[in-house]
Design an enzyme around this catalytic site. Structure first.
Site, PDB file in Angstrom:
ATOM      1  N   GLU A   1       0.820  -1.205   0.000  1.00 51.11           N
ATOM      2  CA  GLU A   1       0.000   0.000   0.000  1.00 51.11           C
ATOM      3  C   GLU A   1       0.859   1.263   0.000  1.00 51.11           C
ATOM      4  OE1 GLU A   1      -3.021   0.184  -0.660  1.00 51.11           O
ATOM      5  OE2 GLU A   1      -3.588  -1.918  -0.467  1.00 51.11           O
TER       6      GLU A   1
ATOM      7  N   TYR B   1      -5.944   6.682   4.203  1.00 53.49           N
ATOM      8  CA  TYR B   1      -6.091   5.655   3.162  1.00 53.49           C
ATOM      9  C   TYR B   1      -5.315   4.387   3.519  1.00 53.49           C
ATOM     10  CZ  TYR B   1      -5.207   2.847  -0.869  1.00 53.49           C
ATOM     11  OH  TYR B   1      -5.079   1.764  -1.687  1.00 53.49           O
TER      12      TYR B   1
ATOM     13  N   ASP C   1      -9.360   6.289  -2.621  1.00 51.14           N
ATOM     14  CA  ASP C   1      -8.218   6.742  -3.414  1.00 51.14           C
ATOM     15  C   ASP C   1      -8.761   7.328  -4.714  1.00 51.14           C
ATOM     16  OD1 ASP C   1      -8.985   4.554  -4.914  1.00 51.14           O
ATOM     17  OD2 ASP C   1      -6.979   3.681  -5.054  1.00 51.14           O
TER      18      ASP C   1
END
Length: 371
Positions: free
Chosen positions: A46, A129, A147
């Site tokens: 990520e 996020y 996102d």
């Protein structure tokens, strides 16, 4: 402006969830981070995927985890080793923050990725996020991710009148994403939303006939898919003219290391800087080298011109071959270290991508000029 989430009926929400999860199960890409359940591996993926395309990330992810397979391996490595492994991926603050986060996880969390939102958010570089992505995918917690792909999907699904690139719009998108989230499989649903944006609901040429939720997409039904998402006009990106020098002395060249924080922190580079108004690139090169390193040099040739874009500005960089004349290195202007290296050793040091763009020309210049 009206909150779109309040208008979404439970029946529509249930239908979107069911169709999207079914589509994802049949169409998701086979990506390396989807084959693991280790929260550390998911965290690394990520972090790397921030502002970087999947196809670019895959080889970096695989090499990085081979070199640093656990939190302890990453925490115990030196920053230069980590930056070298990250070299070319860009946004180097991500690597520095991940290193700092690993050290914190060792000292405060027994080498584990925290599974509590308020705790994982305190790790360097972990924003809303990344926290939601890791907690939903690795720990099955009901946290909706937002996102660029998710914003685009939501914007078209509900004809959202909020610009996707405005910071003030984030709350609206987060609320809508949270309403849609399938709590029985939050990780799968989050990935399904992102996958739909990446593969079907693309910025240009969206594949609406292949979309599993087109029947519930307001923009599609209204024939306005191309009108969404809305965007605020961006300011023009400034262009800076830069001159750098490859200083030669006794078969070696000088490289300097940037301070560890800020843009390209901790990376090595050839000294130089901005060309001033009314100044030639050659004169700027000589001046900047004197100001940064205390060395007096003479420009003996032009090696290359490189164009490179960063997030908020672009550079046009002239690269010159320079002959050392006199002086001892005394660094100023932010550099923290220096080395006189042979060009054959250049691969041992992490450099910015803009420098990599002229390495080939540098080696060719060296051969043709018998240096």
């Amino acid at each position: 402006m009206k909150d779109v989430a309040s208008e979404i009926s439970p029946r529509v929400v249930g239908r979107i969830r069911e169709k999207l999860l079914k589509w994802y199960g049949a169409n998701k890409r086979d990506l390396p981070w989807r084959r693991v359940s280790d929260p550390y591996c998911i965290l690394v993926s990520e972090v790397m995927l921030q502002q970087t395309q999947v196809k670019t990330v895959i080889p970096y992810y695989e090499r990085f985890l081979k070199r640093f397979p656990t939190v302890r391996h990453l925490a115990g490595a030196g920053l230069q080793e980590i930056l070298k492994a990250w070299e070319g991926l860009g946004y180097y603050a991500r690597a520095r923050n991940l290193h700092r986060a690993a050290k914190i996880m060792i000292t405060d969390h027994d080498g584990r990725v925290p599974d509590v939102y308020s705790t994982i958010r305190k790790l360097p570089g972990v924003g809303d996020y990344i926290a939601a992505a890791v907690l939903s995918i690795a720990f099955g917690q009901a946290r909706a991710v937002v996102d660029g792909n998710v914003k685009r999907v939501l914007s078209r699904l509900f004809c959202m009148q909020h610009p996707v690139n405005a910071a003030t719009s984030h709350k609206q998108f987060q609320t809508a994403a949270s309403v849609l989230l399938a709590e029985e499989d939050p990780g799968g649903f989050n990935q399904a939303m992102m996958e739909l944006g990446a593969l079907v609901c693309r910025p240009d040429r969206p594949e609406c006939p292949q979309c599993p939720v087109s029947a519930d997409c307001r923009a599609f039904r209204a024939g306005k898919v191309k009108d969404y998402p809305l965007r605020e006009a961006r300011k023009s990106v400034p262009l800076h003219h830069v001159a750098v020098g490859v200083i030669r002395r006794g078969g070696r060249v000088l490289i300097t290391r940037r301070k560890s924080d800020g843009l390209l922190g901790g990376l090595w580079e050839f000294p130089g800087g901005k060309v001033l108004a009314g100044e030639t690139p050659e004169a700027a090169c000589v001046r900047e080298i004197k100001e940064e390193t205390n060395l007096t040099v003479e420009v003996t040739g032009r090696i290359s011109r490189v164009n490179h874009a960063y997030t908020h500005f672009r550079i046009e960089m002239d690269v010159f071959d320079c002959r050392y004349l006199c002086g001892r290195v005394r660094l100023s202007g932010g550099a923290t270290d220096h080395r006189w290296i042979r060009l054959s050793e250049i691969d041992s040091y992490p450099f910015p991508k803009a420098n990599h763009k002229f390495f080939k020309a540098l080696f060719e210049y060296t051969k043709t000029h018998d240096l």
